[in-house]
Design a protein around this motif. Structure first.
Motif, PDB file in Angstrom:
ATOM      1  N   GLU A 128       5.258  30.256  67.558  1.00 49.18           N
ATOM      2  CA  GLU A 128       5.881  31.545  67.833  1.00 49.18           C
ATOM      3  C   GLU A 128       7.278  31.596  67.578  1.00 49.18           C
ATOM      4  OE1 GLU A 128       3.928  30.295  70.107  1.00 49.18           O
ATOM      5  OE2 GLU A 128       2.954  31.674  71.293  1.00 49.18           O
ATOM      6  N   TYR A 135       5.104  36.622  66.042  1.00 46.63           N
ATOM      7  CA  TYR A 135       4.039  35.874  65.956  1.00 46.63           C
ATOM      8  C   TYR A 135       3.523  35.790  64.524  1.00 46.63           C
ATOM      9  CZ  TYR A 135       3.332  37.345  70.750  1.00 46.63           C
ATOM     10  OH  TYR A 135       3.680  37.566  71.864  1.00 46.63           O
ATOM     11  N   SER A 158      -0.428  32.922  65.480  1.00 48.10           N
ATOM     12  CA  SER A 158      -0.070  32.040  66.408  1.00 48.10           C
ATOM     13  C   SER A 158      -0.234  32.560  67.790  1.00 48.10           C
ATOM     14  CB  SER A 158       1.114  31.245  66.209  1.00 48.10           C
ATOM     15  OG  SER A 158       1.120  30.701  64.886  1.00 48.10           O
ATOM     16  N   GLY A 159      -0.602  31.855  68.790  1.00 48.31           N
ATOM     17  CA  GLY A 159      -0.669  32.252  70.269  1.00 48.31           C
ATOM     18  C   GLY A 159      -0.595  30.905  71.241  1.00 48.31           C
ATOM     19  N   ASN A 160       0.189  31.048  72.077  1.00 49.86           N
ATOM     20  CA  ASN A 160       0.471  29.818  73.031  1.00 49.86           C
ATOM     21  C   ASN A 160       0.948  28.586  72.210  1.00 49.86           C
ATOM     22  OD1 ASN A 160      -0.509  31.551  75.164  1.00 49.86           O
ATOM     23  ND2 ASN A 160      -2.587  31.060  74.773  1.00 49.86           N
ATOM     24  N   LYS A 165      -5.656  30.306  67.903  1.00 48.27           N
ATOM     25  CA  LYS A 165      -5.376  31.189  66.955  1.00 48.27           C
ATOM     26  C   LYS A 165      -6.007  32.377  67.089  1.00 48.27           C
ATOM     27  CE  LYS A 165      -8.779  29.034  63.745  1.00 48.27           C
ATOM     28  NZ  LYS A 165      -8.738  28.540  62.258  1.00 48.27           N
ATOM     29  N   ILE A 166      -5.240  33.713  66.800  1.00 49.28           N
ATOM     30  CA  ILE A 166      -5.952  34.907  67.276  1.00 49.28           C
ATOM     31  C   ILE A 166      -6.053  35.628  65.725  1.00 49.28           C
ATOM     32  CG2 ILE A 166      -5.650  37.027  68.306  1.00 49.28           C
ATOM     33  CD1 ILE A 166      -3.581  35.116  69.934  1.00 49.28           C
ATOM     34  N   ARG A 198       4.601  40.802  63.804  1.00 47.91           N
ATOM     35  CA  ARG A 198       3.556  39.776  63.256  1.00 47.91           C
ATOM     36  C   ARG A 198       3.942  39.958  61.755  1.00 47.91           C
ATOM     37  NH1 ARG A 198      -2.216  41.264  64.804  1.00 47.91           N
ATOM     38  NH2 ARG A 198      -1.273  42.794  66.291  1.00 47.91           N
TER      39      ARG A 198
END
Length: 204
Positions: A128, A135, A158-160, A165-166, A198
């Motif tokens: 991130e 994002y 991207s996540g965490n 991956k979202i 994003r």
């Protein structure tokens, strides 16, 4: 005189067909076009009508060619799309959230990466606050191999810190020439909002 006039018209139309065909090959390799091969034996009353038909079809293709996504795509050139290190650069722009770039907007249709933004879309996760946004988005699917091929792939963000991956809608991807970098993209999100954080990343 009649034969001479016919031969002159045949010559003119054949030259016009060649010129338009050459323009299509040069400008639009993604359009599969062919020129009808003519020999001296083809010169008869029907050949002129055939040539007129071929000319009209090629002319229509040239007009279509010059309005295809490969010709009209938006060039993404921002340097921050190449930031893959969570530098918290605020890309700004239309619909940006807290000045972090937003690519999920109706005004962004077909686009390509060029200049400081890189040569193509990133194909792996970055953390991130990379790529000028909160994002960052990318696509890790295989890209089209054939000229004029359009495929649909999954877009991700991207996540965490890349722990997950979202999904972020899908992408249409069109290959415009023999170069693996000559591709254009169109994002198909599930919805739009007034702002977003994003944006797509580029790579060399």
């Amino acid at each position: 005189m009649a034969d001479g006039s016919l031969n002159q018209q045949l010559y003119i139309y054949r030259q016009q067909v060649k010129v338009i065909h050459q323009l299509l090959v040069a400008e639009c390799p993604e359009m599969m076009v062919t020129e009808r091969s003519l020999s001296d034996e083809d010169i008869h009353p029907f050949t002129l009508e055939i040539l007129k038909t071929v000319y009209n079809k090629l002319f229509a293709q040239l007009i279509k060619c010059r309005t295809t996504p490969c010709r009209t795509a938006t060039n993404l050139t921002e340097y921050w799309r190449m930031d893959h290190n969570a530098s918290s650069i605020a890309g700004g722009g239309e619909r940006a959230y807290s000045n972090y770039a937003c690519d999920i907007r109706p005004s962004l249709k077909w686009f390509r990466f060029t200049g400081k933004a890189g040569k193509k879309m990133l194909d792996n996760c970055v953390p991130e606050y990379s790529c000028g946004t909160d994002y960052p988005m990318w696509a890790d699917a295989d890209m089209p191999k054939r000229i004029a091929q359009t495929i649909t792939v999954q877009a991700w963000y991207s996540g965490n810190g890349c722990a997950s991956k979202i999904a972020s809608g899908t992408l249409q991807v069109l290959r415009c020439s023999e170069s693996e970098y000559d591709v254009v993209y169109k994002h198909l999100p599930t919805s739009y909002s007034s702002t977003c954080n994003r944006a797509f990343c580029g790579m060399d």
